[in-house]
Design a protein around this motif. Structure first.
Motif, PDB file in Angstrom:
ATOM      1  N   THR A 158       0.805  -1.223   0.000  1.00 11.05           N
ATOM      2  CA  THR A 158       0.000   0.000   0.000  1.00 11.05           C
ATOM      3  C   THR A 158       0.836   1.271   0.000  1.00 11.05           C
ATOM      4  OG1 THR A 158      -0.123   0.046   2.433  1.00 11.05           O
ATOM      5  CG2 THR A 158      -1.831  -1.209   1.277  1.00 11.05           C
ATOM      6  N   THR A 210       1.555  -5.195   9.073  1.00 10.14           N
ATOM      7  CA  THR A 210       0.742  -4.057   9.491  1.00 10.14           C
ATOM      8  C   THR A 210       1.534  -3.108  10.386  1.00 10.14           C
ATOM      9  OG1 THR A 210      -0.082  -5.189  11.471  1.00 10.14           O
ATOM     10  CG2 THR A 210      -1.337  -5.481   9.433  1.00 10.14           C
ATOM     11  N   ARG A 211       1.039  -1.888  10.500  1.00 10.04           N
ATOM     12  CA  ARG A 211       1.646  -0.905  11.395  1.00 10.04           C
ATOM     13  C   ARG A 211       1.403  -1.262  12.857  1.00 10.04           C
ATOM     14  NH1 ARG A 211      -0.545   2.246   7.250  1.00 10.04           N
ATOM     15  NH2 ARG A 211       0.994   3.492   6.113  1.00 10.04           N
ATOM     16  N   ALA A 261      -7.853  -1.665   7.608  1.00  2.00           N
ATOM     17  CA  ALA A 261      -7.326  -1.319   6.283  1.00  2.00           C
ATOM     18  C   ALA A 261      -6.250  -0.253   6.364  1.00  2.00           C
ATOM     19  CB  ALA A 261      -8.469  -0.849   5.383  1.00  2.00           C
ATOM     20  N   GLU A 262      -6.409   0.714   7.266  1.00  2.62           N
ATOM     21  CA  GLU A 262      -5.437   1.808   7.364  1.00  2.62           C
ATOM     22  C   GLU A 262      -4.102   1.361   7.938  1.00  2.62           C
ATOM     23  OE1 GLU A 262      -8.230   2.282  10.994  1.00  2.62           O
ATOM     24  OE2 GLU A 262      -8.380   1.752   8.864  1.00  2.62           O
ATOM     25  N   ASN A 263      -4.052   0.177   8.549  1.00  8.65           N
ATOM     26  CA  ASN A 263      -2.803  -0.330   9.113  1.00  8.65           C
ATOM     27  C   ASN A 263      -2.078  -1.303   8.192  1.00  8.65           C
ATOM     28  OD1 ASN A 263      -2.843   1.078  11.577  1.00  8.65           O
ATOM     29  ND2 ASN A 263      -4.255  -0.419  12.470  1.00  8.65           N
TER      30      ASN A 263
END
Length: 285
Positions: A23, A111-112, A120-122
């Motif tokens: 991403t 992932t973060r 989704a944002e991670n």
């Protein structure tokens, strides 16, 4: 004109960024990520954890890493960390109690932040896995997924500009040497090839194609056999992601998405693989 015909069918889907396996939008963010400490999360399933450890130790080169049980992640609440673990899709036949994701992915993910429900944002990087994974299959699934993610990051960090990280650009140049598809035999698991009438796989592909027991594909992955590429799919509620990768180093040769009920390798897939070989052999300016 698009460099590879398979891109045309793929770009019709709203989730086209999936083919990148990542991403990242900016080159500087990829460069920063290289300095991140990767925490490889282990779950109680011993076969899963042993396979992840082996795959990361053998094939992960992009960042430093360490292993941690899912019950000990409180130690990583502060600091520059990312987390690698498995995300199970709703339709997968996997008994291991692991994580899931908002994107309904059946994949190894990075992932973060760690969460048993991947937001989704991670999500940073992912490598699609098969939907049927028994105890003995983890070795091969984690090998491929770790290689796919490592490959994506190694290609991404070589991008000359942010625009080179776009899905269309990454797909046209990733991996850079598609000519390696030319002399490889294509392995397809038994009952995963769907042709009609007088269609012949070897003619459509313009090369050697063999339907085999999935253990033969596992053998090629275990030995990182450079003689083969193979077909597999990863299905979720919305899509069936179909891929062809090399048995050695899991280099991406082909990717397309279709509706969930269309997971088998068909004439269209074989023709597009043939076109990729034709395009790869053309002289480049």
């Amino acid at each position: 004109m698009k460099k590879y015909i398979f891109l045309l069918s793929f770009l019709s889907f709203t989730l086209c960024s999936f083919a990148q396996f990542g991403t990242f939008k900016k080159k500087e963010d990829v460069e920063k990520f290289k300095d991140t400490r990767l925490v490889v999360v282990l779950f109680p399933d011993s076969a899963y954890s042993a396979s992840v450890i082996a795959a990361v130790e053998r094939y992960w080169t992009f960042t430093g890493y360490e292993f941690a049980e899912d019950t000990a992640l409180y130690r990583y609440k502060k600091g520059d960390y990312a987390f690698m673990y498995f995300s199970k899709s709703k339709g997968s036949k996997i008994k291991t109690r692991i994580a899931s994701s908002e994107e309904d992915m059946n994949a190894m993910v990075i992932t973060r932040k760690f969460s048993r429900r991947v937001a989704a944002e991670n999500l940073l990087v992912y490598g699609f896995c098969s939907n049927r994974i028994d105890t003995a299959d983890w070795e091969f699934e984690t090998t491929r997924a770790v290689q796919l993610m490592n490959n994506y990051l190694n290609y991404a960090i070589e991008a000359k500009s942010n625009s080179d990280l776009s899905s269309s650009k990454m797909m046209s140049d990733y991996p850079s040497d598609k000519s390696q598809l030319v002399d490889k035999k294509l392995l397809i698991e038994d009952r995963q090839l769907e042709l009609k009438g007088k269609e012949e796989a070897t003619t459509l592909f313009d090369g050697d194609v063999e339907e085999v027991d999935y253990e033969e594909i596992h053998k090629a992955i275990r030995w990182q056999d450079n003689s083969y590429v193979y077909f597999y799919y990863s299905k979720d509620e919305k899509y069936c992601n179909k891929l062809v990768v090399s048995a050695a180093n899991s280099e991406l040769m082909y990717f397309t998405s279709e509706s969930p009920e269309k997971c088998k390798c068909n004439a269209k897939d074989l023709k597009e693989l043939k076109n990729i070989k034709v395009e790869a052999l053309k002289p480049r300016n």
